[in-house]
Write a protein that holds these residues in place. Structure first.
Motif, PDB file in Angstrom:
ATOM      1  N   ASP A  58     -35.853  52.100 -32.030  1.00  5.62           N
ATOM      2  CA  ASP A  58     -35.449  51.697 -30.684  1.00  5.62           C
ATOM      3  C   ASP A  58     -34.572  50.454 -30.757  1.00  5.62           C
ATOM      4  OD1 ASP A  58     -36.953  53.755 -29.657  1.00  5.62           O
ATOM      5  OD2 ASP A  58     -38.742  52.511 -29.407  1.00  5.62           O
ATOM      6  N   ALA A  59     -33.713  50.297 -29.752  1.00  7.67           N
ATOM      7  CA  ALA A  59     -32.802  49.159 -29.707  1.00  7.67           C
ATOM      8  C   ALA A  59     -32.602  48.734 -28.267  1.00  7.67           C
ATOM      9  CB  ALA A  59     -31.466  49.524 -30.351  1.00  7.67           C
ATOM     10  N   ASP A  60     -32.273  47.462 -28.085  1.00 10.51           N
ATOM     11  CA  ASP A  60     -31.904  46.993 -26.759  1.00 10.51           C
ATOM     12  C   ASP A  60     -30.730  46.037 -26.880  1.00 10.51           C
ATOM     13  OD1 ASP A  60     -32.910  44.574 -27.637  1.00 10.51           O
ATOM     14  OD2 ASP A  60     -34.575  44.489 -26.236  1.00 10.51           O
ATOM     15  N   LEU A  61     -30.197  45.629 -25.736  1.00 12.68           N
ATOM     16  CA  LEU A  61     -29.059  44.717 -25.713  1.00 12.68           C
ATOM     17  C   LEU A  61     -29.528  43.299 -25.446  1.00 12.68           C
ATOM     18  CD1 LEU A  61     -26.198  46.612 -23.838  1.00 12.68           C
ATOM     19  CD2 LEU A  61     -26.065  45.569 -26.103  1.00 12.68           C
ATOM     20  N   GLN A  62     -29.017  42.379 -26.250  1.00 11.13           N
ATOM     21  CA  GLN A  62     -29.250  40.956 -26.102  1.00 11.13           C
ATOM     22  C   GLN A  62     -27.900  40.279 -25.881  1.00 11.13           C
ATOM     23  OE1 GLN A  62     -32.434  39.400 -26.213  1.00 11.13           O
ATOM     24  NE2 GLN A  62     -33.014  41.560 -25.971  1.00 11.13           N
ATOM     25  N   PRO A  63     -27.892  38.986 -25.515  1.00 14.27           N
ATOM     26  CA  PRO A  63     -26.599  38.303 -25.342  1.00 14.27           C
ATOM     27  C   PRO A  63     -25.694  38.391 -26.575  1.00 14.27           C
ATOM     28  CG  PRO A  63     -28.351  36.982 -24.402  1.00 14.27           C
ATOM     29  CD  PRO A  63     -29.018  38.140 -25.079  1.00 14.27           C
ATOM     30  N   ALA A  64     -26.301  38.445 -27.768  1.00 14.14           N
ATOM     31  CA  ALA A  64     -25.512  38.519 -28.999  1.00 14.14           C
ATOM     32  C   ALA A  64     -25.115  39.947 -29.357  1.00 14.14           C
ATOM     33  CB  ALA A  64     -26.291  37.901 -30.153  1.00 14.14           C
ATOM     34  N   GLY A  65     -25.616  40.940 -28.627  1.00 12.59           N
ATOM     35  CA  GLY A  65     -25.283  42.331 -28.921  1.00 12.59           C
ATOM     36  C   GLY A  65     -26.531  43.172 -29.112  1.00 12.59           C
ATOM     37  N   TRP A  66     -26.399  44.277 -29.844  1.00 11.22           N
ATOM     38  CA  TRP A  66     -27.505  45.210 -30.031  1.00 11.22           C
ATOM     39  C   TRP A  66     -28.549  44.633 -30.986  1.00 11.22           C
ATOM     40  CZ3 TRP A  66     -28.374  49.333 -27.116  1.00 11.22           C
ATOM     41  CH2 TRP A  66     -27.306  49.917 -26.434  1.00 11.22           C
ATOM     42  N   ARG A  67     -29.830  44.916 -30.693  1.00  7.60           N
ATOM     43  CA  ARG A  67     -30.936  44.452 -31.515  1.00  7.60           C
ATOM     44  C   ARG A  67     -31.964  45.570 -31.632  1.00  7.60           C
ATOM     45  NH1 ARG A  67     -35.202  40.328 -29.017  1.00  7.60           N
ATOM     46  NH2 ARG A  67     -35.626  42.276 -27.878  1.00  7.60           N
ATOM     47  N   LEU A  68     -32.453  45.808 -32.851  1.00 11.43           N
ATOM     48  CA  LEU A  68     -33.546  46.753 -33.026  1.00 11.43           C
ATOM     49  C   LEU A  68     -34.831  46.148 -32.489  1.00 11.43           C
ATOM     50  CD1 LEU A  68     -32.911  48.130 -36.641  1.00 11.43           C
ATOM     51  CD2 LEU A  68     -32.184  49.116 -34.457  1.00 11.43           C
ATOM     52  N   THR A  69     -35.667  47.001 -31.904  1.00 12.37           N
ATOM     53  CA  THR A  69     -36.933  46.512 -31.350  1.00 12.37           C
ATOM     54  C   THR A  69     -38.135  47.104 -32.051  1.00 12.37           C
ATOM     55  OG1 THR A  69     -36.884  48.242 -29.642  1.00 12.37           O
ATOM     56  CG2 THR A  69     -35.932  46.091 -29.088  1.00 12.37           C
TER      57      THR A  69
END
Length: 332
Positions: A58-69
């Protein structure tokens, strides 16, 4: 027969632009492909579309871009949006390409470009963690296998399915030049055996699913030997970026019976647009430079724009696609 294709991206910012891009490639190109229209938002870009395919992570969006969760549970809303948008594009493809009997191509971001772009759950890039980059590559391998099966269902008459794995960042990964999150350091070099293994998982999954694995890398120091050793049977390149070693690597690719997608049409409208004749002469000069007979290798040569067309205006986009098709017909 010399085929004509494109690298992947088109300009635009809404669904109508995607629909128009798809009509263009289906109508003009002998090797059409599923367009990317990254102007629709980050979920429509190369990385977002690929993360939308992942079912294992799974991944989500953070201010720095995409991040795995983490491992698959309840995907975050941004990943669901990426998945939904890709599904909508594939539905449109299925409607517009009903009965398509020729070859067809799709594009995904490669494991090293993802690892250098996407963050780990606790920060910094996936590239910083050996286990995380292995998990990401293996999840991508599963995803591309499922993607090919879905395409086969949607395009049952397609002669060939090609999966182009985009690895624009791979040379920087191998050189150890990817900056850390702080910007003050660089991630450690990834050595060729590990880079090859991760690519081999993904390219092997494409092959085992019954499709052709290609790799696109337009960097001047693209490691063609490594890519072919990992299982790529097609290389997509920007001819203007190729050095002497690269020319030799492409010649070896053609001589081995594999494919070279040669990017010769400018991606942005030049002040003095080249004519079809000038571009054909450029291709023939290149074949002469590497000592190959145009007629002997025409079936293994594919003509395309040098890179994606996301930065081009609508007029040049159409011109670039039409030029690619016309050059391929003349060479064929």
């Amino acid at each position: 027969m010399t085929l004509a294709t494109g690298v992947g991206s088109f300009a635009g910012d809404d669904q109508r632009d995607f629909d128009e891009a798809l009509r263009l490639v289906l109508g003009e190109l002998s090797l059409p492909f599923l367009p990317e229209v990254p102007g629709r938002g980050i979920t429509a870009g190369m990385v977002g579309r690929t993360l939308g395919l992942l079912g294992e992570l799974d991944a989500d969006l953070q201010p720095a871009g995409w991040r795995l969760t983490g491992t698959s549970g309840a995907p975050a809303i941004d990943q669901r949006r990426a998945r939904s948008l890709l599904g909508q594009d594939l539905d449109t493809l299925e409607d517009q390409a009903a009965g398509h009997a020729g070859p067809f191509k799709v594009q995904v971001a490669g494991p090293w470009t993802l690892a250098a772009t996407v963050e780990r759950p606790r920060g910094d890039k996936v590239l910083a963690d050996h286990g995380a980059r292995r998990d990401l590559a293996q999840a991508l391998a599963i995803a591309v296998s499922d993607h090919v099966a879905d395409l086969r269902r949607r395009l049952p008459n397609a002669e060939r399915i090609i999966v182009q794995v985009d690895e624009p960042v791979l040379p920087a990964v191998l050189a150890g030049s990817i900056p850390t999150a702080s910007g003050f350091g660089r991630h450690r070099v990834v050595h060729p055996p590990e880079a090859s293994d991760a690519l081999a998982w993904v390219l092997g999954a494409v092959r085992d699913a019954g499709a052709e694995p290609w790799v696109h890398c337009c960097a001047p120091d693209a490691p063609f030997g490594l890519l072919r050793g990992a299982g790529a049977v097609g290389l997509a390149v920007d001819l203007s970026m190729i050095d002497a070693a690269g020319h030799e690597g492409l010649a070896e690719t053609l001589e081995a019976g594999e494919t070279v997608a040669l990017g010769v049409v400018p991606t942005l409208a030049p002040a003095s647009p080249p004519t079809e004749k000038q571009l054909i002469e450029r291709v023939l000069r290149w074949l002469d430079l590497i000592g190959l007979d145009p007629e002997q290798y025409a079936g293994r040569l594919v003509i395309s724009p040098a890179c994606g067309l996301a930065g081009a205006d609508a007029r040049w986009t159409r011109t670039a696609v039409e030029l690619s098709a016309s050059i391929a017909r003349s060479l064929g």
